[in-house]
Design a protein around this motif. Structure first.
Motif, short mmCIF file in Angstrom:
data_model
loop_
_atom_site.label_atom_id
_atom_site.label_comp_id
_atom_site.label_asym_id
_atom_site.label_seq_id
_atom_site.Cartn_x
_atom_site.Cartn_y
_atom_site.Cartn_z
N PHE A 1 -0.08 7.17 9.01
CA PHE A 1 -1.49 7.13 8.65
C PHE A 1 -2.24 8.36 9.14
CE2 PHE A 1 -5.86 5.59 8.49
CZ PHE A 1 -5.86 4.90 7.29
N SER A 2 -1.83 8.90 10.28
CA SER A 2 -2.50 10.08 10.82
C SER A 2 -1.99 11.37 10.19
CB SER A 2 -2.31 10.15 12.35
OG SER A 2 -0.94 10.27 12.68
N ARG B 1 -7.44 -3.49 12.16
CA ARG B 1 -6.30 -2.64 11.79
C ARG B 1 -4.98 -3.33 12.16
NH1 ARG B 1 -6.21 2.84 11.02
NH2 ARG B 1 -8.33 2.45 10.23
N SER C 1 -1.00 11.54 6.63
CA SER C 1 -0.99 11.47 5.18
C SER C 1 -2.39 11.70 4.64
CB SER C 1 -0.45 10.11 4.71
OG SER C 1 -1.20 9.04 5.26
N ILE D 1 -1.94 -4.18 9.56
CA ILE D 1 -0.57 -3.71 9.76
C ILE D 1 0.40 -4.89 9.77
CG2 ILE D 1 1.00 -2.56 11.38
CD1 ILE D 1 -1.41 -0.91 12.32
N TRP E 1 0.66 3.92 1.83
CA TRP E 1 1.06 4.37 3.17
C TRP E 1 2.24 3.56 3.68
CZ3 TRP E 1 1.48 1.07 7.12
CH2 TRP E 1 0.66 -0.07 7.14
N THR E 2 2.35 2.28 3.23
CA THR E 2 3.47 1.45 3.65
C THR E 2 4.77 1.99 3.06
OG1 THR E 2 1.99 -0.46 3.70
CG2 THR E 2 4.35 -0.91 3.76
N LYS F 1 0.83 -1.21 0.00
CA LYS F 1 0.00 0.00 0.00
C LYS F 1 0.87 1.27 0.00
CE LYS F 1 -3.60 -2.38 2.66
NZ LYS F 1 -4.48 -2.61 1.50
N TYR G 1 3.58 3.30 11.42
CA TYR G 1 2.27 3.30 10.75
C TYR G 1 1.37 4.35 11.37
CZ TYR G 1 -2.54 2.16 9.77
OH TYR G 1 -3.86 2.26 9.43
N ASP H 1 -7.40 6.28 14.40
CA ASP H 1 -6.46 6.84 13.43
C ASP H 1 -5.53 7.91 13.99
OD1 ASP H 1 -7.47 5.21 11.44
OD2 ASP H 1 -8.92 6.70 10.74
N ASN I 1 -2.83 5.71 19.60
CA ASN I 1 -3.84 5.04 18.78
C ASN I 1 -4.26 3.73 19.43
OD1 ASN I 1 -1.72 6.55 17.22
ND2 ASN I 1 -3.26 6.35 15.60
#
Length: 266
Positions: free
Chosen positions: A164-165, A126, A167, A130, A64-65, A62, A160, A233, A102
């Motif tokens: 993720f928070s 989630r 982007s 991950i 985000w990865t 992905k 992560y 998130d 998170n």
């Protein structure tokens, strides 16, 4: 960067104790005034991953990865005192693992407080996602320790949470990017200020939705997010969230030892 003359960062205890970081007006700001302007070439995108890494990663990895891998590389450069990039000042300001809250980072005993909430299941989902993503990039992490250092699943979970928070998708092709400085704005559900992207000039901008006096904290709105979404998130919940629709997520979140109902580590 327009923020340089409008805003300054602040850590816990300097301005408002419930916030670890935030952006505050260094002079009066009028509604409609730009408070942040960032060029596309300063943003961090998946395409910034070195070519030798991109070629060995699965096509299912992905975006985000890939951003997480970039952050890991940049952090390792700083830790190993290697040559740093233009992003180094921003990367060095990202929160440390202990500052993240998170729900997928909680201990099992803490997470058990949410067992009666739909957030419990979403957190478990989630975590599974991950873990799957970590499995897809673990070979690259192992093959290039000179780029990443030693990275565990726990390390990956924390990066992560950071990525993720921080982007968001921009442009017609919805490219996922991290925008330096944007994430220092704290969330206010009553704010109408949000990021916009000018695809013609290739820059992102945040415009003040209200007047601010000198030393006021400047807010934006992360979106119409419930406390369950914020907790998962971003690692925080807000009292009287207008998007909760009667949910009891805030009371569940606030009763967990060590959790935060104030705001995130922007």
């Amino acid at each position: 960067m327009a923020t340089q003359d409008l805003c300054r960062g602040s850590r816990a205890g300097t301005m408002m104790a419930i916030y670890r970081r935030g952006l505050f007006a260094s002079r009066p700001v009028r509604a409609g005034e730009r408070v942040l302007e960032i060029s596309l070439d300063l943003m961090i995108a998946p395409s910034d991953l070195p070519g030798e890494l991109s070629t060995v990663l699965s096509s299912t990895v992905k975006p985000w990865t890939k951003l997480a891998l970039i952050v890991l590389m940049e952090r390792y450069k700083g830790q190993a005192k290697l040559q740093s990039s233009a992003w180094a000042p921003y990367i060095s300001c990202l929160p440390e693992p202990a500052e993240l809250d998170n729900t997928f980072l909680w201990e099992d005993t803490e997470l058990s407080y949410l067992r009666a909430s739909p957030l419990y299941g979403k957190t478990r989902e989630r975590l599974e996602m991950i873990t799957t993503e970590f499995g897809q990039v673990q070979n690259a992490l192992d093959v290039w320790p000179q780029l990443f250092g030693k990275v565990s699943l726990e390390d990956f979970k924390h990066v992560y949470a950071t990525v993720f928070s921080r982007s968001l998708a921009i442009g017609e092709d919805s490219t996922l990017v991290m925008i330096p400085m944007l994430d220092f704005f704290n969330h206010n559900a009553t704010s109408f200020a949000k990021l916009s992207f000018n695809g013609l000039l290739n820059y992102a901008v945040v415009t003040a939705d209200r007047d601010y006096a000198e030393n006021d904290q400047i807010w934006i709105n992360y979106g119409d997010l419930s406390n369950a979404e914020l907790a998962l998130d971003y690692g925080f919940a807000v009292p009287e969230n207008p998007y909760d629709e009667g949910s009891k997520t805030t009371s569940w979140f606030s009763c967990v030892p060590g959790s935060s109902t104030a705001n995130r580590d922007a």
